[in-house]
Design an enzyme around this catalytic site. Structure first.
Site, PDB file in Angstrom:
ATOM      1  N   MET A 204       0.859  -1.182   0.000  1.00 11.25           N
ATOM      2  CA  MET A 204       0.000   0.000   0.000  1.00 11.25           C
ATOM      3  C   MET A 204       0.898   1.235   0.000  1.00 11.25           C
ATOM      4  SD  MET A 204      -2.873  -1.475   0.060  1.00 11.25           S
ATOM      5  CE  MET A 204      -4.013  -0.108   0.283  1.00 11.25           C
TER       6      MET A 204
ATOM      7  N   GLY B  93      -3.695   1.532   7.003  1.00  8.76           N
ATOM      8  CA  GLY B  93      -3.632   0.971   5.649  1.00  8.76           C
ATOM      9  C   GLY B  93      -4.399   1.915   4.758  1.00  8.76           C
ATOM     10  N   CYS B  94      -3.692   2.702   3.973  1.00  5.44           N
ATOM     11  CA  CYS B  94      -4.383   3.698   3.151  1.00  5.44           C
ATOM     12  C   CYS B  94      -5.284   3.024   2.138  1.00  5.44           C
ATOM     13  CB  CYS B  94      -3.383   4.592   2.434  1.00  5.44           C
ATOM     14  SG  CYS B  94      -2.460   5.619   3.555  1.00  5.44           S
ATOM     15  N   VAL B  95      -6.287   3.772   1.684  1.00  4.44           N
ATOM     16  CA  VAL B  95      -7.197   3.189   0.698  1.00  4.44           C
ATOM     17  C   VAL B  95      -6.819   3.606  -0.705  1.00  4.44           C
ATOM     18  CG1 VAL B  95      -9.177   2.850   2.149  1.00  4.44           C
ATOM     19  CG2 VAL B  95      -8.769   5.074   1.148  1.00  4.44           C
TER      20      VAL B  95
END
Lengths: 413, 105
Positions: free
Chosen positions: A159, B103-105
């Site tokens: 991510m 947790g980035c989107v």
């Protein structure tokens, strides 16, 4: 004469110059946009190429077609940004001076950061692919033409990456396409992700995880890939977990432009830290970053760039007149998720509200169902390509609000 | 909000046991937090990571990701897995009295 310099003529940069050219007096403001690549890619369309649903000509157009008159467009490599001196060096030893700088250089694939993924170039085995570049998507289409089944693994390396729903869409479409080809019974589909579930936010993660299960697609969560072992045909995690593949489809690490890192303007991935409401760099009061180039706690996606640019434009016009910027932008993202068999889902969310089920009102066209598979959502996704080229990039009004609305959404207790 | 007594000190924690108020954390708490998750001995290598996380949090207002620690503190991801086995992102932030990285989107 004031100078606005925009780096990058992708989705965000192109919208910026279109929005601002007719709002800034041409006698007072020079607007320049620089990009090294003459081609504008409709990146959401790459997903459809491996399955033969789109071809190259569906996803490329000349960048120049979308730059309005009165904006200087320069095709050149961006070599250095000297933010302390308000100038940018482009190739040919040319310096461009600016009063305000917008960094919209996007994010790109960095496969070399993961041992074994350099196979995505021209070296190495031919069973390692990505659909995140046009060339990659076309190579995968060719490979799939002779695919005979086996273990197909979709892996997200790390991510954040752009269009976070695309890997799910890929595996859903693969499930459908394999059924059409009579290969589904001979293929194991596995979705391998560093996240703890199918998606980042709990409600959507649960719904999408349920769809993976229904479609008999294995989910391997919490997998932080260390390397690809070509000889053994497996991906290996730092935790020493392993997943075997016959065909690996990878989303490599996404990184911002090298020049951003060299200029000291980036974070550990060369994305630019900015205020999450105003997009102003914390380091320089005349430097903004928009689109995928910015380090923001929301999706790296065209819809986010679109909503961000709309609100930023108004703010920028305040800012140059010495007014305070409004802390408006809410991280709004709106994504269709193609799910195969001519159906799709729609999710709509922001910094504070996760994707919820319900209806998404859209005057004249909608409503679309949220977080639920419908044919209407599939058509929405296909229709969006036309809207992208003809309305969105040119900075015209889209029939969707820039800020997220709770209208039609159900809260999930 | 729930509290828990760690190393003789009462601190605020969330459902998963992560401390919710970074200002309640002291270096003296770290060994006790580490023991809670099966790390009995904090070495200099652990401390390098913990101190980086604390300093970085003070500046950035959010917990560094594994990538950020490996790049900015020069601790390779592989080593982070050795120091904080299986779930380094969660474990290093837990011991440092911080929320796990987003947790980035």
């Amino acid at each position: 004469m004031k100078k606005l310099l925009v780096l990058g003529a992708g989705t965000a940069g192109t919208m910026v110059v279109n929005k601002l050219r007719h709002r800034l007096d041409a006698d007072d403001w020079q607007i320049t946009i620089v990009d090294q690549d003459p081609t504008h890619y409709y990146q959401p369309g790459f997903l459809f190429i491996p399955f033969g649903m789109y071809a190259r000509h569906d996803v490329v157009k000349p960048k120049r077609d979308f730059i309005p008159p009165g904006v200087d467009m320069i095709q050149a490599d961006i070599e250095e940004i000297e933010a302390d001196k308000n100038r940018v060096k482009i190739d040919g030893d040319r310096w461009l001076q600016y009063d305000f700088l917008v960094i919209a250089t996007g994010t790109h694939l960095a496969p070399d950061e993961t041992p074994g993924l350099e196979a995505l170039g021209d070296e190495g085995p031919d069973n390692i692919h990505t659909f995140y570049t046009l060339d990659g998507a076309m190579k995968l289409e060719k490979y799939l033409r002779t695919f005979q089944g086996g273990k197909l693994v979709m892996n997200i390396t790390e991510m954040p990456f752009k269009c976070p729903v695309a890997p799910l869409e890929f595996i859903f479409l693969a499930d459908w396409w394999l059924q059409e080809k009579g290969l589904r019974d001979d293929t194991e589909l596995t979705f391998v992700t560093p996240l703890p579930g199918a998606f980042t936010k709990p409600v959507a993660s649960k719904a999408l995880g349920g769809m993976l299960e229904e479609k008999k697609i294995d989910l391997v969560p919490d997998f932080n890939i260390e390397m690809v072992d070509w000889d053994a045909g497996k991906i290996v995690a730092y935790s020493e977990d392993e997943v075997d593949y016959d065909l690996l489809v990878s989303i490599p690490l996404n990184m911002g432009a090298d020049v951003v890192g060299r200029a000291g303007l980036g974070d550990e991935l060369n994305h630019v830290p900015v205020d999450k409401h105003t997009f102003l760099s914390g380091k320089h009061e005349n430097v903004f970053a928009l689109g995928d180039a910015a380090a923001l706690p929301t999706s790296k996606a065209g819809s986010v760039a679109h909503f961000a640019v709309e609100l930023w434009t108004e703010n920028f016009l305040r800012y140059i007149d010495g007014l305070e910027m409004l802390e408006h932008f809410d991280g709004h993202a709106n994504c269709y998720i193609e799910s195969g068999h001519g159906k799709g889902l729609l999710i709509d969310f922001n910094y504070d509200t996760e994707p919820l089920p319900g209806k998404y009102p859209l005057p004249g066209i909608g409503p679309f169902s949220l977080l639920e598979e419908t044919e209407m959502n599939h058509w929405g996704k296909l229709m969006f390509r036309w809207m992208y080229w003809n309305i969105l990039l040119k900075g015209k009004e889209m029939p969707v609000p820039a800020l997220m609305s709770m209208a039609g959404k159900w809260s999930v207790g | 909000m729930a509290t828990e007594v760690i190393g003789g000190v009462e601190v605020h924690v969330d459902d998963e046991g992560f401390m919710t108020d970074p200002s309640e954390w002291t270096e003296e708490l770290a060994p006790a937090l580490a023991k809670e998750i099966g790390i009995d001995d904090l070495t200099d290598a652990h401390w390098k990571v913990i101190r980086f996380l604390r300093d970085d949090f003070a500046q950035e207002g959010q917990t560094a990701t594994l990538r950020r620690v490996s790049t900015m503190a020069n601790v390779p991801t592989k080593e982070l897995y050795q120091l904080f086995p299986k779930k380094p992102a969660k474990k290093m932030s837990y011991i440092s009295g911080l929320q796990k990285p987003v947790g980035c989107v």
